[in-house]
Motif scaffolding. Structure first.
Motif, PDB file in Angstrom:
ATOM      1  N   GLY A 289      -1.829   0.802 -10.673  1.00 20.06           N
ATOM      2  CA  GLY A 289      -0.994   0.992  -9.498  1.00 20.06           C
ATOM      3  C   GLY A 289      -0.799  -0.310  -8.741  1.00 20.06           C
ATOM      4  N   TYR A 290       0.064  -0.278  -7.733  1.00 17.69           N
ATOM      5  CA  TYR A 290       0.372  -1.486  -6.972  1.00 17.69           C
ATOM      6  C   TYR A 290      -0.758  -1.786  -5.990  1.00 17.69           C
ATOM      7  CZ  TYR A 290       2.661  -4.731  -3.807  1.00 17.69           C
ATOM      8  OH  TYR A 290       2.963  -5.826  -3.030  1.00 17.69           O
ATOM      9  N   VAL A 291      -1.329  -2.982  -6.108  1.00 19.90           N
ATOM     10  CA  VAL A 291      -2.332  -3.450  -5.160  1.00 19.90           C
ATOM     11  C   VAL A 291      -1.702  -4.600  -4.376  1.00 19.90           C
ATOM     12  CG1 VAL A 291      -4.635  -4.406  -4.851  1.00 19.90           C
ATOM     13  CG2 VAL A 291      -4.206  -2.824  -6.724  1.00 19.90           C
ATOM     14  N   PRO A 292      -1.343  -4.393  -3.101  1.00 21.39           N
ATOM     15  CA  PRO A 292      -0.622  -5.427  -2.356  1.00 21.39           C
ATOM     16  C   PRO A 292      -1.513  -6.611  -2.007  1.00 21.39           C
ATOM     17  CG  PRO A 292      -1.164  -3.592  -0.922  1.00 21.39           C
ATOM     18  CD  PRO A 292      -1.568  -3.180  -2.296  1.00 21.39           C
ATOM     19  N   PRO A 293      -0.899  -7.780  -1.771  1.00 19.04           N
ATOM     20  CA  PRO A 293      -1.686  -8.953  -1.365  1.00 19.04           C
ATOM     21  C   PRO A 293      -2.467  -8.714  -0.080  1.00 19.04           C
ATOM     22  CG  PRO A 293       0.538  -9.583  -1.985  1.00 19.04           C
ATOM     23  CD  PRO A 293       0.516  -8.096  -1.927  1.00 19.04           C
ATOM     24  N   HIS A 294      -1.913  -7.893   0.820  1.00 17.31           N
ATOM     25  CA  HIS A 294      -2.587  -7.561   2.080  1.00 17.31           C
ATOM     26  C   HIS A 294      -2.577  -6.044   2.219  1.00 17.31           C
ATOM     27  CE1 HIS A 294      -2.098 -11.811   2.907  1.00 17.31           C
ATOM     28  NE2 HIS A 294      -0.789 -11.671   2.763  1.00 17.31           N
ATOM     29  N   MET A 295      -3.757  -5.458   2.399  1.00 19.91           N
ATOM     30  CA  MET A 295      -3.846  -4.007   2.436  1.00 19.91           C
ATOM     31  C   MET A 295      -3.117  -3.400   3.637  1.00 19.91           C
ATOM     32  SD  MET A 295      -5.082  -2.454  -0.101  1.00 19.91           S
ATOM     33  CE  MET A 295      -5.507  -3.161  -1.669  1.00 19.91           C
TER      34      MET A 295
END
Length: 290
Positions: free
Chosen positions: A33-39
């Protein structure tokens, strides 16, 4: 504007963030899944959708906007109907179309619902990809879908459709591409905008490990460095955005499980570029690293 219930695990994590700001929703995200650079990006998207607001994912091609939308769909346990915008997008592409059918021996006119109709009636998410590729005169048709009314009159059947509970809209936009047009203010104001940057560093490394066939850690590290160099070159105006596409990089990593990395980069990245100067630039980077 309707509001939606989040699955319990997501609710708990949002409440924990409000109290302690742990800065991580990563354990909620399924592998690949997509893990963004900043949560905070993920937290803000979850909060906006749970309040019944539309979100617009804005960022360069290949940064993971579609994967972000799919991850949100998974977190909310909501199916997602998709609209892929282009200059050919019309009302039928959004709402559906009439066709001939048979009831026994009798020929009748039947209506085949489109993604907007399906998502509204199903109470699901609607994903509008590359929304600024559509002709400006097409999208006002769904203005009422995107504001507090959540209602539209189907131009083909005259049916008034009001969205069922759970309906939400996620759109994506690439800025500055050939064929795109600026969003008009009436449309833009119906969205909460979330900037989606490129994934870099350790997060990119984990994404490569989770989603590609490449297993050699040294080669993976070199691809992470290549991605950083490509992003820097894009920021300096030396390369177009598509050269730093994370999607293209993952394709190159996948191929590198079976062919030489430099050849994989040639197929997945270099040969997509239009100008010889750009192709030589990327080939030189690959030659230096690999």
């Amino acid at each position: 504007m309707m509001k939606y219930d989040l699955p319990g695990k997501v609710k708990e994590q949002l409440e924990l963030k409000r109290r302690t700001d742990p800065g991580s929703f990563e354990y909620l995200i399924r592998p690949g899944g997509y893990v963004p650079p900043h949560m905070d990006l993920l937290a803000d998207a979850i909060i906006a959708l749970s309040m019944g607001k539309n979100i617009l994912l804005k960022g360069p091609t290949g940064a993971g906007k579609t994967k972000f939308a799919e991850t949100l769909s998974h977190l909310f346990r909501q199916p997602m109907f998709s609209v892929n915008c282009s200059v050919d997008l019309d009302a039928e592409s959004l709402m559906g179309f009439k066709t001939l059918a048979y009831e026994g021996d009798k020929q009748v006119i039947d209506f085949v619902p489109g993604p907007v109709t399906n998502a509204m009636k199903d109470g699901s998410f609607l994903y509008i990809d590359e929304i600024n590729m559509a002709k400006p005169e097409t999208l006002p048709l769904i203005n009422g879908v995107l504001d507090y009314r959540r209602t539209i009159t189907n131009p083909f059947t005259n049916e008034i459709i009001t969205a069922n509970e759970g309906f939400g809209v996620i759109a994506a936009i690439n800025v500055g591409y050939i064929g795109t047009v600026p969003l008009n203010e009436a449309l833009k104001n119906r969205f909460i905008v979330i900037e989606v940057p490129y994934i870099e560093g350790e997060q990119l490394k984990k994404l490569i490990q989770d989603t590609t066939s490449l297993t050699d850690e040294r080669t993976i590290d070199l691809f992470v460095r290549l991605s950083g160099d490509l992003i820097t070159a894009v920021e300096q105006g030396k390369l177009p955005e598509e050269a730093a596409s994370i999607r293209a990089l993952l394709d190159a990593c996948d191929l590198s499980g079976f062919i030489q990395p430099k050849r994989a980069i040639l197929r997945a990245i270099v040969d997509k570029l239009e100008e010889e100067r750009e192709r030589e630039f990327v080939k030189n980077l690959a030659e230096t690293l690999f």
